[in-house]
Design an enzyme around this catalytic site. Sequence first.
Site, PDB file in Angstrom:
ATOM      1  N   ARG A  74       2.544   3.992   5.143  1.00  0.00           N
ATOM      2  CA  ARG A  74       2.180   4.310   6.525  1.00  0.00           C
ATOM      3  C   ARG A  74       3.160   3.663   7.491  1.00  0.00           C
ATOM      4  NH1 ARG A  74      -4.180   3.141   6.917  1.00  0.00           N
ATOM      5  NH2 ARG A  74      -3.491   2.073   8.815  1.00  0.00           N
ATOM      6  N   ARG A  95       0.816  -1.226   0.000  1.00  0.00           N
ATOM      7  CA  ARG A  95       0.000   0.000   0.000  1.00  0.00           C
ATOM      8  C   ARG A  95       0.848   1.274   0.000  1.00  0.00           C
ATOM      9  NH1 ARG A  95      -4.506   0.730   4.355  1.00  0.00           N
ATOM     10  NH2 ARG A  95      -2.820   0.160   5.758  1.00  0.00           N
TER      11      ARG A  95
HETATM   12  P1  AP5 Z   1      -7.355  -0.013   2.113  1.00  0.00           P
HETATM   13  O1  AP5 Z   1      -8.583   0.443   1.404  1.00  0.00           O
HETATM   14  O2  AP5 Z   1      -6.359   1.011   2.526  1.00  0.00           O
HETATM   15  O3  AP5 Z   1      -7.778  -0.971   3.359  1.00  0.00           O
HETATM   16  P2  AP5 Z   1      -8.359  -0.602   4.784  1.00  0.00           P
HETATM   17  O4  AP5 Z   1      -9.335  -1.675   5.140  1.00  0.00           O
HETATM   18  O5  AP5 Z   1      -8.840   0.801   4.833  1.00  0.00           O
HETATM   19  O6  AP5 Z   1      -7.035  -0.790   5.634  1.00  0.00           O
HETATM   20  P3  AP5 Z   1      -6.438   0.014   6.861  1.00  0.00           P
HETATM   21  O7  AP5 Z   1      -5.065  -0.562   7.083  1.00  0.00           O
HETATM   22  O8  AP5 Z   1      -6.540   1.501   6.682  1.00  0.00           O
HETATM   23  O9  AP5 Z   1      -7.374  -0.413   8.016  1.00  0.00           O
HETATM   24  P4  AP5 Z   1      -7.064  -0.394   9.471  1.00  0.00           P
HETATM   25  O10 AP5 Z   1      -8.404  -0.665   9.978  1.00  0.00           O
HETATM   26  O11 AP5 Z   1      -6.010  -1.312   9.954  1.00  0.00           O
HETATM   27  O12 AP5 Z   1      -6.397   1.054   9.723  1.00  0.00           O
HETATM   28  P5  AP5 Z   1      -6.981   2.395  10.341  1.00  0.00           P
HETATM   29  O13 AP5 Z   1      -6.369   3.511   9.642  1.00  0.00           O
HETATM   30  O14 AP5 Z   1      -8.451   2.321  10.453  1.00  0.00           O
HETATM   31  O15 AP5 Z   1      -6.642  -1.117   1.192  1.00  0.00           O
HETATM   32  C1  AP5 Z   1      -5.414  -1.691   1.566  1.00  0.00           C
HETATM   33  C2  AP5 Z   1      -4.551  -1.909   0.293  1.00  0.00           C
HETATM   34  O16 AP5 Z   1      -5.185  -2.880  -0.528  1.00  0.00           O
HETATM   35  C3  AP5 Z   1      -4.389  -0.649  -0.585  1.00  0.00           C
HETATM   36  O17 AP5 Z   1      -3.111  -0.630  -1.131  1.00  0.00           O
HETATM   37  C4  AP5 Z   1      -5.457  -0.828  -1.682  1.00  0.00           C
HETATM   38  O18 AP5 Z   1      -5.068  -0.196  -2.889  1.00  0.00           O
HETATM   39  C5  AP5 Z   1      -5.506  -2.347  -1.823  1.00  0.00           C
HETATM   40  N1  AP5 Z   1      -6.849  -2.849  -2.167  1.00  0.00           N
HETATM   41  C6  AP5 Z   1      -8.035  -2.421  -1.677  1.00  0.00           C
HETATM   42  N2  AP5 Z   1      -9.052  -3.128  -2.222  1.00  0.00           N
HETATM   43  C7  AP5 Z   1      -8.485  -4.030  -3.068  1.00  0.00           C
HETATM   44  C8  AP5 Z   1      -9.013  -5.056  -3.924  1.00  0.00           C
HETATM   45  N3  AP5 Z   1     -10.328  -5.301  -4.004  1.00  0.00           N
HETATM   46  N4  AP5 Z   1      -8.129  -5.784  -4.658  1.00  0.00           N
HETATM   47  C9  AP5 Z   1      -6.782  -5.557  -4.572  1.00  0.00           C
HETATM   48  N5  AP5 Z   1      -6.224  -4.601  -3.801  1.00  0.00           N
HETATM   49  C10 AP5 Z   1      -7.071  -3.846  -3.043  1.00  0.00           C
HETATM   50  O19 AP5 Z   1      -6.411   2.308  11.840  1.00  0.00           O
HETATM   51  C11 AP5 Z   1      -5.047   2.492  12.129  1.00  0.00           C
HETATM   52  C12 AP5 Z   1      -4.839   2.417  13.642  1.00  0.00           C
HETATM   53  O20 AP5 Z   1      -5.574   3.479  14.293  1.00  0.00           O
HETATM   54  C13 AP5 Z   1      -5.311   1.151  14.335  1.00  0.00           C
HETATM   55  O21 AP5 Z   1      -4.363   0.117  14.263  1.00  0.00           O
HETATM   56  C14 AP5 Z   1      -5.542   1.643  15.755  1.00  0.00           C
HETATM   57  O22 AP5 Z   1      -4.333   1.762  16.467  1.00  0.00           O
HETATM   58  C15 AP5 Z   1      -6.106   3.042  15.541  1.00  0.00           C
HETATM   59  N6  AP5 Z   1      -7.576   3.071  15.455  1.00  0.00           N
HETATM   60  C16 AP5 Z   1      -8.325   3.462  14.379  1.00  0.00           C
HETATM   61  N7  AP5 Z   1      -9.626   3.359  14.648  1.00  0.00           N
HETATM   62  C17 AP5 Z   1      -9.713   2.890  15.916  1.00  0.00           C
HETATM   63  C18 AP5 Z   1     -10.826   2.548  16.745  1.00  0.00           C
HETATM   64  N8  AP5 Z   1     -12.105   2.670  16.342  1.00  0.00           N
HETATM   65  N9  AP5 Z   1     -10.558   2.077  17.993  1.00  0.00           N
HETATM   66  C19 AP5 Z   1      -9.282   1.959  18.443  1.00  0.00           C
HETATM   67  N10 AP5 Z   1      -8.200   2.255  17.696  1.00  0.00           N
HETATM   68  C20 AP5 Z   1      -8.417   2.710  16.442  1.00  0.00           C
END
Ligand code: AP5
Length: 241
Positions: free
Chosen positions: A186, A153
């Site tokens: 990231r 990513r």
């Molecule tokens: P992408 O669309 O970026 O996937 P995503 O599900 O959004 O992944 P994230 O890593 O952002 O989710 P996350 O939940 O771990 O992180 P967040 O920022 O929320 O796609 C991923 C990759 O795959 C990309 O390169 C894309 O191009 C590719 N792709 C997508 N679809 C595809 C397909 N169909 N085919 C092929 N390739 C594809 O959280 C980060 C951190 O914040 C957490 O670890 C935690 O510490 C904190 N946090 C956030 N929210 C909370 C909460 N509610 N409670 C507690 N802590 C929290």
Amino acid sequence: MHLLLSGLTLAFVFCSAFLLAVDEEAEEPQVIILLGPPGSGKGTQAKRIAESLKIPHISTGDLFRENLKAGTPLGVKAKGYMESGKLVPDELVLDMLMDRVHKPDAKRGFLLDGFPRSIPQAEALKKHLGRLTPIVINLEVSDETVIKRIEGRLSCPNCGAIYNKYFSPSKSGKLCESCQGELNQRSDDRYEVVVERLKQYHNQTEPLIDFYSKDKILFSIPGERDPEVIYKEIMNKIRNR
Ligand code: AP5
């Protein structure tokens, strides 16, 4: 004659505005929750769905990253948890989320990406929504695919566009196709952090599948297909609800 036409035009504009106002008030706000492991494509799909429905895309991960970048006290508190792949404590997440959903642009509804992520968060949201019933889209992706996707990513720090060096590279190389921002990886996308994020997902977030299935508001969508196909299927579920 001129006066008569102006009068009719004014009456038409007034009536349309009135009808629009009534319509908007009658329309129930739409709340969409995107559930799924890290890297399942929540951010990729959320951007398009929110644009198409004209509701804000609220990503708790993005909100934390903005706070981190701005060096706010909230960002400082969240940093250690995020960089080790742990969940940020509920009390920090809930205050931030409630602030965001009370902004005027969320009046007609909102799309949640990355929230809720634990049963206490889901219960707090349920209490907040009252009689409003959300629709929950659960993206199904295997752990192996998650690891491969996250490793590839690249995101744009300016406009938030998401690319993947294996599956969807930018046509502008290391730059964003839309705004020419320099793409970066990231800091929590390192292998050992991703393994911890997956562990947190299975322990704390996966139980939400049962939580929402009991209310019959969850739709599981296979997430290892073309993003366009997935997008159309999600939009169908939302429209035919
Ligand atoms: P992408 O669309 O970026 O996937 P995503 O599900 O959004 O992944 P994230 O890593 O952002 O989710 P996350 O939940 O771990 O992180 P967040 O920022 O929320 O796609 C991923 C990759 O795959 C990309 O390169 C894309 O191009 C590719 N792709 C997508 N679809 C595809 C397909 N169909 N085919 C092929 N390739 C594809 O959280 C980060 C951190 O914040 C957490 O670890 C935690 O510490 C904190 N946090 C956030 N929210 C909370 C909460 N509610 N409670 C507690 N802590 C929290």
